[in-house]
Design a protein around this motif. Structure first.
Motif, PDB file in Angstrom:
ATOM      1  N   ALA A 265      82.274  66.875  25.646  1.00 56.44           N
ATOM      2  CA  ALA A 265      83.686  66.682  25.289  1.00 56.44           C
ATOM      3  C   ALA A 265      83.909  67.018  23.812  1.00 56.44           C
ATOM      4  O   ALA A 265      84.934  67.592  23.452  1.00 56.44           O
ATOM      5  N   ARG A 266      82.947  66.658  22.956  1.00 56.80           N
ATOM      6  CA  ARG A 266      83.069  67.014  21.535  1.00 56.80           C
ATOM      7  C   ARG A 266      83.068  68.526  21.349  1.00 56.80           C
ATOM      8  O   ARG A 266      83.811  69.058  20.527  1.00 56.80           O
TER       9      ARG A 266
ATOM     10  N   PRO B  27      80.049  62.838  26.714  1.00 53.92           N
ATOM     11  CA  PRO B  27      80.611  62.731  25.356  1.00 53.92           C
ATOM     12  C   PRO B  27      80.245  63.915  24.453  1.00 53.92           C
ATOM     13  O   PRO B  27      81.092  64.409  23.703  1.00 53.92           O
TER      14      PRO B  27
ATOM     15  N   ASP C 170      75.192  65.109  27.811  1.00 55.45           N
ATOM     16  CA  ASP C 170      76.039  64.079  28.396  1.00 55.45           C
ATOM     17  C   ASP C 170      77.499  64.442  28.180  1.00 55.45           C
ATOM     18  O   ASP C 170      77.835  65.322  27.389  1.00 55.45           O
TER      19      ASP C 170
ATOM     20  N   SER D  17      88.804  64.259  24.623  1.00 57.15           N
ATOM     21  CA  SER D  17      88.169  62.985  24.961  1.00 57.15           C
ATOM     22  C   SER D  17      87.280  63.170  26.193  1.00 57.15           C
ATOM     23  O   SER D  17      87.443  64.121  26.959  1.00 57.15           O
ATOM     24  N   SER D  18      86.381  62.225  26.394  1.00 57.05           N
ATOM     25  CA  SER D  18      85.462  62.304  27.532  1.00 57.05           C
ATOM     26  C   SER D  18      86.199  62.298  28.871  1.00 57.05           C
ATOM     27  O   SER D  18      85.885  63.088  29.764  1.00 57.05           O
TER      28      SER D  18
END
Length: 119
Positions: free
Chosen positions: A22-23, A19, A17, A28-29
């Motif tokens: 993005a990590r 998020p 996903d 940030s997402s």
């Protein structure tokens, strides 16, 4: 962005996903989605779908496994979603693609280049 794209290339069959990606990219997402699209010309979701369809194309050409088995192996959650996405990207259904895909003794690198979806 490259780290996240590489993660998608390696783990395309896993549930990924925004998020989590993005990590991996350390942003940030929202920033990840905007930057990924600007960098690679498509959303992270579409990129992941295309990678899954590319792998499915290979499996349809090179194996006699069922379309349903291939659907789940490449990371789709339902055969309907798989068929719809495959048709959107490739232009024909997985079964039609399998019937039309004939191995001509051409090196794999050429086959991959010729059959790669352009979407």
């Amino acid at each position: 962005m490259l780290r996240a794209r590489d993660a998608m290339d390696r783990a395309y069959a896993q549930p990924l996903d925004v998020p989590a990606l993005a990590r991996i990219a350390h942003v940030s997402s929202a920033h990840f989605t905007r930057t990924f699209r600007a960098t690679f010309g498509e959303t992270p979701h579409r990129y992941l779908q295309r990678r899954r369809v590319e792998r499915a194309m290979f499996l349809l050409r090179e194996t006699d496994r069922s379309v349903t088995d291939i659907c789940f192996e490449v990371g789709f959650g339902s055969p309907g979603t798989f068929s719809r996405t495959f048709r959107d990207i490739v232009g024909r259904s997985p079964r039609a693609y399998r019937k039309e895909a004939v191995a001509l003794g051409v090196p794999t690198c050429f086959t991959m280049a010729w059959t790669r979806p352009s979407d």
